[in-house]
Design a protein around this motif. Structure first.
Motif, PDB file in Angstrom:
ATOM      1  N   LEU A 230     -49.165 -30.961  98.911  1.00 15.41           N
ATOM      2  CA  LEU A 230     -49.981 -30.147  99.807  1.00 15.41           C
ATOM      3  C   LEU A 230     -51.336 -29.884  99.164  1.00 15.41           C
ATOM      4  O   LEU A 230     -51.420 -29.552  97.983  1.00 15.41           O
ATOM      5  CB  LEU A 230     -49.264 -28.832 100.104  1.00 15.41           C
ATOM      6  CG  LEU A 230     -50.000 -27.807 100.978  1.00 15.41           C
ATOM      7  CD1 LEU A 230     -49.019 -27.093 101.906  1.00 15.41           C
ATOM      8  CD2 LEU A 230     -50.733 -26.771 100.110  1.00 15.41           C
TER       9      LEU A 230
ATOM     10  N   ARG B 153     -46.493 -19.180 103.889  1.00 13.98           N
ATOM     11  CA  ARG B 153     -46.948 -20.282 104.753  1.00 13.98           C
ATOM     12  C   ARG B 153     -46.974 -21.615 104.001  1.00 13.98           C
ATOM     13  O   ARG B 153     -46.688 -22.660 104.582  1.00 13.98           O
ATOM     14  CB  ARG B 153     -48.314 -19.952 105.333  1.00 13.98           C
ATOM     15  CG  ARG B 153     -48.246 -18.876 106.435  1.00 13.98           C
ATOM     16  CD  ARG B 153     -49.605 -18.553 107.002  1.00 13.98           C
ATOM     17  NE  ARG B 153     -50.346 -17.625 106.174  1.00 13.98           N
ATOM     18  CZ  ARG B 153     -51.614 -17.750 105.825  1.00 13.98           C
ATOM     19  NH1 ARG B 153     -52.304 -18.821 106.173  1.00 13.98           N
ATOM     20  NH2 ARG B 153     -52.215 -16.826 105.087  1.00 13.98           N
ATOM     21  N   ILE B 154     -47.306 -21.572 102.715  1.00 16.52           N
ATOM     22  CA  ILE B 154     -47.255 -22.796 101.917  1.00 16.52           C
ATOM     23  C   ILE B 154     -45.807 -23.276 101.795  1.00 16.52           C
ATOM     24  O   ILE B 154     -45.511 -24.464 101.981  1.00 16.52           O
ATOM     25  CB  ILE B 154     -47.870 -22.555 100.524  1.00 16.52           C
ATOM     26  CG1 ILE B 154     -49.387 -22.404 100.637  1.00 16.52           C
ATOM     27  CG2 ILE B 154     -47.519 -23.701  99.574  1.00 16.52           C
ATOM     28  CD1 ILE B 154     -50.067 -22.014  99.337  1.00 16.52           C
TER      29      ILE B 154
ATOM     30  N   ILE C 264     -53.138 -27.974 104.470  1.00  9.91           N
ATOM     31  CA  ILE C 264     -53.004 -26.658 105.093  1.00  9.91           C
ATOM     32  C   ILE C 264     -54.409 -26.126 105.342  1.00  9.91           C
ATOM     33  O   ILE C 264     -55.259 -26.141 104.450  1.00  9.91           O
ATOM     34  CB  ILE C 264     -52.163 -25.702 104.226  1.00  9.91           C
ATOM     35  CG1 ILE C 264     -51.882 -24.399 104.983  1.00  9.91           C
ATOM     36  CG2 ILE C 264     -52.782 -25.448 102.869  1.00  9.91           C
ATOM     37  CD1 ILE C 264     -50.780 -23.551 104.362  1.00  9.91           C
TER      38      ILE C 264
ATOM     39  N   ASP D 244     -53.649 -23.383 111.216  1.00  8.38           N
ATOM     40  CA  ASP D 244     -53.775 -22.070 111.841  1.00  8.38           C
ATOM     41  C   ASP D 244     -54.888 -22.202 112.884  1.00  8.38           C
ATOM     42  O   ASP D 244     -56.065 -22.201 112.539  1.00  8.38           O
ATOM     43  CB  ASP D 244     -54.133 -21.028 110.787  1.00  8.38           C
ATOM     44  CG  ASP D 244     -54.398 -19.639 111.375  1.00  8.38           C
ATOM     45  OD1 ASP D 244     -54.269 -19.463 112.598  1.00  8.38           O
ATOM     46  OD2 ASP D 244     -54.772 -18.735 110.598  1.00  8.38           O
TER      47      ASP D 244
ATOM     48  N   GLN E  12     -48.907 -23.341 111.340  1.00 15.56           N
ATOM     49  CA  GLN E  12     -48.512 -22.628 110.134  1.00 15.56           C
ATOM     50  C   GLN E  12     -47.431 -21.607 110.460  1.00 15.56           C
ATOM     51  O   GLN E  12     -47.360 -21.087 111.573  1.00 15.56           O
ATOM     52  CB  GLN E  12     -49.712 -21.917 109.498  1.00 15.56           C
ATOM     53  CG  GLN E  12     -50.699 -22.858 108.845  1.00 15.56           C
ATOM     54  CD  GLN E  12     -51.798 -22.129 108.095  1.00 15.56           C
ATOM     55  OE1 GLN E  12     -51.634 -20.979 107.684  1.00 15.56           O
ATOM     56  NE2 GLN E  12     -52.927 -22.799 107.918  1.00 15.56           N
TER      57      GLN E  12
ATOM     58  N   VAL F  96     -51.161 -28.863 108.671  1.00 11.86           N
ATOM     59  CA  VAL F  96     -50.472 -27.598 108.954  1.00 11.86           C
ATOM     60  C   VAL F  96     -51.573 -26.597 109.278  1.00 11.86           C
ATOM     61  O   VAL F  96     -52.279 -26.114 108.394  1.00 11.86           O
ATOM     62  CB  VAL F  96     -49.627 -27.158 107.743  1.00 11.86           C
ATOM     63  CG1 VAL F  96     -48.796 -25.935 108.105  1.00 11.86           C
ATOM     64  CG2 VAL F  96     -48.720 -28.293 107.280  1.00 11.86           C
TER      65      VAL F  96
ATOM     66  N   ALA G  17     -44.622 -24.851 104.942  1.00  8.63           N
ATOM     67  CA  ALA G  17     -45.213 -26.170 105.200  1.00  8.63           C
ATOM     68  C   ALA G  17     -44.331 -27.266 104.613  1.00  8.63           C
ATOM     69  O   ALA G  17     -44.138 -28.328 105.240  1.00  8.63           O
ATOM     70  CB  ALA G  17     -46.618 -26.242 104.603  1.00  8.63           C
TER      71      ALA G  17
END
Length: 218
Positions: A105, A90-91, A16, A66, A82, A64, A94
């Motif tokens: 992650l 957001r986590i 991420i 942004d 995201q 993932v 994912a």
């Protein structure tokens, strides 16, 4: 309490990250670094992380993101946007991109990460994996069943000195058999960056970038 989860093979590995745009990333590095330099440091950290993930056996590799991909992105990754909301949401979202099977992650702030640290995730008999960060957060989070993230991540306060403790406690309270990964230092401040660069593997883009900026003086 759930019993050991059967080994199922390599995990899906998720990174991420935020596109390394000046003024949007690593703002706590400014000063002493300029926004352009801070973005270069962030880009190097992200590139090192992605290349480490490439060296690690995986079912699938997903960025993932942004923002938009750039020349720092190596081939071999699916790129997905995201989700909305805070970092906790957001986590969790994912993990929703993952099929059944283990998923881990990691973030972009630990360029000292090595493939050896990730080896065995998904092949060992655990329900979850947790990598604590020295600042009280966490650098890695994984689930044998990714759908568990939907209930266990949202609502965890992010960017505090007790973020990791709250997340780890949630895993335990859910009865998960957790494998704790080593503590790593996130790159947040200039002092962090120097300390992390000293721990990076040979050939690290992060250490090379930081050293080149140090040579021109601050």
């Amino acid at each position: 309490m759930s019993g050991p989860h059967p080994a199922t093979g390599p995990a899906t590995l998720l990174v991420i990250a935020k596109e390394p745009v000046p003024g949007r990333v690593k703002t706590r590095l400014t000063p002493p670094y300029t926004p352009m330099e801070a973005a270069a440091i962030a880009e190097a950290a992200l590139a090192d992380t992605l290349h480490t993930v490439l060296k690690t056996p995986a079912r699938r590799r997903v960025l993932v993101l942004d923002g938009a991909p750039g020349p720092w992105l190596p081939p071999g990754f699916d790129v997905l946007p995201q989700g909305s909301g805070g970092l906790d949401e957001r986590i969790a979202s994912a993990f929703a991109h993952c099929d059944r099977g283990p998923a881990l992650l990691v973030g972009m702030d630990t360029p000292q990460l090595t493939a050896d640290l990730l080896m065995g995730v998904g092949r060992d008999e655990y329900d979850a994996w947790f990598g604590p960060a020295a600042d009280g957060g966490f650098w890695a989070l994984g689930f044998a069943e990714p759908s568990r993230a939907e209930a266990l991540v949202p609502g965890v306060p992010m960017s505090t000195d007790h973020t990791g403790a709250v997340q780890r406690r949630r895993l335990a309270e859910a009865g998960l058999n957790v494998r704790d990964l080593p503590v790593l230092l996130d790159v947040d401040t200039a002092a962090d960056a120097v300390a992390v660069a000293a721990c990076c593997p040979v050939g690290s883009r992060f250490a090379t970038t930081l050293n080149s900026l140090a040579e021109v003086g601050r």
